[in-house]
Motif scaffolding. Structure first.
Motif, PDB file in Angstrom:
ATOM      1  N   ASP A  84       0.817  -1.216   0.000  1.00  0.00           N
ATOM      2  CA  ASP A  84       0.000   0.000   0.000  1.00  0.00           C
ATOM      3  C   ASP A  84       0.850   1.264   0.000  1.00  0.00           C
ATOM      4  O   ASP A  84       0.441   2.294  -0.547  1.00  0.00           O
ATOM      5  N   LEU A  87       1.678   1.978  -3.558  1.00  0.00           N
ATOM      6  CA  LEU A  87       0.518   2.395  -4.343  1.00  0.00           C
ATOM      7  C   LEU A  87       0.210   3.871  -4.135  1.00  0.00           C
ATOM      8  O   LEU A  87      -0.434   4.499  -4.974  1.00  0.00           O
ATOM      9  N   LYS A  90       0.944   6.297  -6.868  1.00  0.00           N
ATOM     10  CA  LYS A  90       0.060   6.267  -8.041  1.00  0.00           C
ATOM     11  C   LYS A  90       0.822   5.854  -9.311  1.00  0.00           C
ATOM     12  O   LYS A  90       0.869   6.588 -10.298  1.00  0.00           O
ATOM     13  N   LYS A 122      -4.573  -7.206  -5.496  1.00  0.00           N
ATOM     14  CA  LYS A 122      -4.654  -5.787  -5.131  1.00  0.00           C
ATOM     15  C   LYS A 122      -4.369  -4.893  -6.329  1.00  0.00           C
ATOM     16  O   LYS A 122      -5.055  -3.887  -6.556  1.00  0.00           O
ATOM     17  N   ASP A 125      -7.323  -5.021  -8.734  1.00  0.00           N
ATOM     18  CA  ASP A 125      -8.447  -4.235  -8.216  1.00  0.00           C
ATOM     19  C   ASP A 125      -8.190  -2.737  -8.373  1.00  0.00           C
ATOM     20  O   ASP A 125      -9.124  -1.959  -8.602  1.00  0.00           O
ATOM     21  N   ALA A 126      -6.911  -2.343  -8.245  1.00  0.00           N
ATOM     22  CA  ALA A 126      -6.552  -0.926  -8.381  1.00  0.00           C
ATOM     23  C   ALA A 126      -6.353  -0.527  -9.834  1.00  0.00           C
ATOM     24  O   ALA A 126      -6.054   0.632 -10.130  1.00  0.00           O
ATOM     25  N   LYS A 127      -6.500  -1.500 -10.745  1.00  0.00           N
ATOM     26  CA  LYS A 127      -6.341  -1.267 -12.190  1.00  0.00           C
ATOM     27  C   LYS A 127      -4.951  -0.724 -12.527  1.00  0.00           C
ATOM     28  O   LYS A 127      -4.797   0.187 -13.346  1.00  0.00           O
TER      29      LYS A 127
END
Length: 209
Positions: A84, A87, A90, A122, A125-127
């Motif tokens: 995380d 992520l 970005k 993950k 899901d976050a593309k």
């Protein structure tokens, strides 16, 4: 008539001055997420894989920033725990390289697969597009372990429909001239070969600029 012409001239000048210029594409952010092979253990910061990958892609005309999210000694479980944080940058693409420390510690391949599966879930899901980098088990671990470990990466790549770079150390592993004294971590010449082989794969996954 002269006054009207003068007004049009002023309007045209203002339009030219304030017209929007060409839109510059945003820099593409790549996160190199892995262990010591990504972090650059034993080499100078300038020779670490993420730095050399960024330079190679820029030499190909791509506006990129490659973030070094490698942690020496990290396992797949450690990567999952800190995902995380990365992520939050970005990223437009993640180069995922994990699992070698699991293998060196003899961690059950089922656990490694479950952790990598959770990471890929993950990211899906976050593309966030991902390039999965595979690893092979040391052959002295026995055929059962080798078979189960080596199968992890192709299996997960197929499950999540992500591209697979079959072996991160392709062309470098077991070559003393391309590795440091420990025989496991690439030296600068080895890093160059890794980048030369993976940069074209990464470039194909980048968004159009």
């Amino acid at each position: 008539m002269k006054r009207a012409f003068a007004c049009w001239s002023v309007l045209l000048l203002l339009a030219a001055l304030f017209a929007p210029g060409p839109v510059r594409a945003a820099t593409t952010t790549i996160v190199a997420f892995g262990d010591s092979l990504t972090a650059g253990y034993g080499v100078t910061p300038e020779d670490a894989f993420p730095v050399r990958l960024e330079a190679a892609l820029k030499a190909r005309g791509r506006d990129v920033r490659v973030i070094n999210a490698g942690v020496s000694g990290d396992t797949s479980a450690g990567g999952l725990a800190r995902l995380d944080w990365s992520l939050a940058d970005k990223p437009n693409l993640i180069v995922l390289e994990l699992g070698s420390n699991d293998m060196l510690r003899g961690i059950d391949p089922g656990s490694t697969e479950a952790n990598l599966d959770a990471i890929l879930r993950k990211l899906t899901d976050a593309k966030i597009p991902v390039l999965l980098c595979g690893m092979f088990a040391a052959r002295n671990l026995g055929p059962d372990y080798v078979g189960r470990f080596d199968a992890i990466y192709p299996k997960l790549a197929q499950k999540y429909g992500v591209p697979l770079h079959p072996f991160f150390l392709d062309g470098v592993a077991l070559d003393a001239k391309l590795n440091q004294g420990d025989g496991m971590h690439p030296n600068p010449a080895g890093v160059k070969i890794i980048v030369d082989r993976i940069a074209p794969v990464v470039e194909k996954l980048l968004p159009a600029q």
